[in-house]
Motif scaffolding. Structure first.
Motif, PDB file in Angstrom:
ATOM      1  N   GLN A   1      18.084  16.275  18.512  1.00 25.46           N
ATOM      2  CA  GLN A   1      17.549  17.591  18.357  1.00 25.46           C
ATOM      3  C   GLN A   1      18.528  18.499  18.998  1.00 25.46           C
ATOM      4  O   GLN A   1      18.607  19.637  18.506  1.00 25.46           O
ATOM      5  N   PHE A   2      19.267  18.205  19.947  1.00 19.82           N
ATOM      6  CA  PHE A   2      20.015  19.236  20.537  1.00 19.82           C
ATOM      7  C   PHE A   2      21.281  19.372  19.778  1.00 19.82           C
ATOM      8  O   PHE A   2      22.083  18.479  19.370  1.00 19.82           O
TER       9      PHE A   2
ATOM     10  N   LYS B   1      17.088  29.204  25.294  1.00 26.55           N
ATOM     11  CA  LYS B   1      15.835  28.708  25.640  1.00 26.55           C
ATOM     12  C   LYS B   1      15.284  27.287  25.236  1.00 26.55           C
ATOM     13  O   LYS B   1      14.830  26.528  25.775  1.00 26.55           O
ATOM     14  N   THR B   2      15.946  27.145  23.754  1.00 28.02           N
ATOM     15  CA  THR B   2      15.593  25.943  23.215  1.00 28.02           C
ATOM     16  C   THR B   2      16.336  24.417  23.832  1.00 28.02           C
ATOM     17  O   THR B   2      15.441  23.451  24.236  1.00 28.02           O
TER      18      THR B   2
ATOM     19  N   LEU C   1      14.547  21.683  25.814  1.00 27.77           N
ATOM     20  CA  LEU C   1      14.985  20.206  25.524  1.00 27.77           C
ATOM     21  C   LEU C   1      15.551  19.431  26.743  1.00 27.77           C
ATOM     22  O   LEU C   1      15.117  18.124  27.174  1.00 27.77           O
ATOM     23  N   PHE C   2      16.019  20.287  27.633  1.00 30.29           N
ATOM     24  CA  PHE C   2      16.726  19.546  29.016  1.00 30.29           C
ATOM     25  C   PHE C   2      15.566  19.133  29.912  1.00 30.29           C
ATOM     26  O   PHE C   2      15.490  18.053  30.426  1.00 30.29           O
ATOM     27  N   SER C   3      14.547  20.117  29.903  1.00 31.41           N
ATOM     28  CA  SER C   3      13.267  19.774  30.506  1.00 31.41           C
ATOM     29  C   SER C   3      12.839  18.504  30.338  1.00 31.41           C
ATOM     30  O   SER C   3      12.154  17.704  31.046  1.00 31.41           O
ATOM     31  N   ILE C   4      12.371  18.262  28.726  1.00 30.80           N
ATOM     32  CA  ILE C   4      11.861  17.130  28.432  1.00 30.80           C
ATOM     33  C   ILE C   4      12.741  15.941  28.785  1.00 30.80           C
ATOM     34  O   ILE C   4      12.181  14.998  29.176  1.00 30.80           O
ATOM     35  N   TRP C   5      13.918  16.072  28.671  1.00 33.77           N
ATOM     36  CA  TRP C   5      14.927  14.811  28.929  1.00 33.77           C
ATOM     37  C   TRP C   5      14.716  14.609  30.390  1.00 33.77           C
ATOM     38  O   TRP C   5      14.620  13.203  31.039  1.00 33.77           O
ATOM     39  N   GLN C   6      14.960  15.620  31.290  1.00 38.71           N
ATOM     40  CA  GLN C   6      14.782  15.228  32.799  1.00 38.71           C
ATOM     41  C   GLN C   6      13.653  14.647  33.184  1.00 38.71           C
ATOM     42  O   GLN C   6      13.421  13.950  33.801  1.00 38.71           O
ATOM     43  N   LYS C   7      12.440  15.213  32.798  1.00 32.96           N
ATOM     44  CA  LYS C   7      11.173  14.429  32.850  1.00 32.96           C
ATOM     45  C   LYS C   7      10.974  13.069  32.697  1.00 32.96           C
ATOM     46  O   LYS C   7      10.433  12.160  33.297  1.00 32.96           O
TER      47      LYS C   7
END
Length: 239
Positions: free
Chosen positions: A104-105, A196-197, A201-207
Motif C-alpha cells: 500500500q505504501f 499522514k497516510t 502505515l508506518f505505525s501499523i508496520w512498527q506495531k
C-alpha cells in the motif's frame, strides 16, 4: 517440457522446500524466523521507497511471502504451549500486515526520498540492553539459571534467555524512537495527506514487527516444538 520450463519448475520446488530444508538442518524454527525478520526489517523501508517498477521490489515481495510461510511452519511445529502463559501467540497475521503495508505504501516518483535510518528490534539490537541486564543481575547477586535471567553477557542472547519485561521496554523505546525519526522524515513530503497516510502505515508496520518480536520470546519460553534432525545427526526439542 522444455529446458526453461524445467528450470522454472526446479526453482519453484526449491522455494517451496526451502523452509523444510532449513528446519531439518537447523532445528530451531523460531531462530530461523527471527533471522529472516531481521533481514526484512533492515531492508523494508529502503525497498519500499523504490519506484514500483524497480527490479528489487518483486524479490522483496517474495521474501515477505516466505516469511508468511515460515510463520505457518512455526505454528505447525509447535506441539504445546503453557496454559499459564495465555493463548498461544500466532505470527502469520502480523506477517500479512507488513506485506499489506509494503503493497500500500507509495509516493510520487518525483519525490526525492531521503534514506530512513531506523533502529532494529532483533536480538542483535537488544544485545546492549541484555549485557546491562546481566551486569545488574550479577551486582545484585541473582543466581544464574533462574527463568528469564541469562547465564552470560557475551554474544547474542537467545529468545529463551531474555527477560520478557526488559525486552518489552526495549521494544517500546525503539518504536518510540523510530516513530519520531519517521515523522521527521515525512516532512519532505509536500502533500500533508500523503504524509499522514505514510505515518499511519508506518505505525501499523512498527506495531506488527514489535508484536512478532514479543511473540517469539513468549513462544520460545513457553512453547514446545517437534523434534527436528540437526545437520550433525542429533535431535532437538528445545523450548
Amino acid at each position: 517440457m522444455g529446458i526453461r520450463a524445467l528450470l522454472r519448475s526446479a526453482a519453484w520446488c526449491a522455494v517451496l522446500l526451502a523452509p523444510v530444508l532449513l528446519f531439518a538442518e537447523d532445528a530451531k524454527p523460531l531462530e530461523i524466523f527471527s533471522r529472516r525478520l531481521d533481514a526484512i526489517e533492515r531492508k523494508f523501508w529502503r525497498v519500499a521507497l523504490l519506484p514500483a517498477d524497480h527490479r528489487e521490489r518483486p524479490d522483496f515481495n517474495s521474501e515477505l511471502n516466505e516469511l508468511e510461510n515460515l510463520a505457518r511452519a512455526v505454528s505447525r511445529s509447535c506441539t504445546g504451549y503453557d496454559r499459564k502463559a495465555g493463548a498461544r501467540p500466532e505470527l502469520y497475521a502480523d506477517c500479512v500486515q507488513i506485506s499489506r503495508v509494503y503493497n500500500q505504501f507509495s509516493l510520487d516518483s518525483r519525490t526525492k526520498n531521503r534514506r530512513i535510518n531506523l533502529a532494529g528490534t532483533g536480538m542483535r539490537d537488544y544485545r546492549r540492553r541484555h549485557s546491562k541486564h546481566v551486569r545488574d543481575c550479577q551486582k545484585e547477586g541473582t543466581v544464574d539459571g533462574k527463568k528469564g535471567v541469562p547465564s552470560g553477557g557475551k554474544g547474542i542472547p537467545h529468545l529463551y534467555q531474555v527477560d520478557g519485561d526488559d525486552y518489552s521496554d526495549f521494544l517500546d523505546e525503539t518504536a518510540d524512537k523510530n516513530s519520531r525519526k519517521f515523522s521527521s522524515w515525512t516532512k519532505n513530503i509536500k502533500s500533508r495527506e500523503k504524509a499522514k497516510t505514510a505515518e499511519e502505515l508506518f505505525s501499523i508496520w512498527q506495531k506488527s514487527v514489535c508484536d512478532m518480536r514479543a511473540k517469539l520470546v513468549k513462544l520460545a519460553q513457553n512453547g514446545t516444538f517437534k523434534k527436528e534432525i540437526q545437520s550433525n545427526g542429533s535431535s532437538n526439542n528445545r523450548r
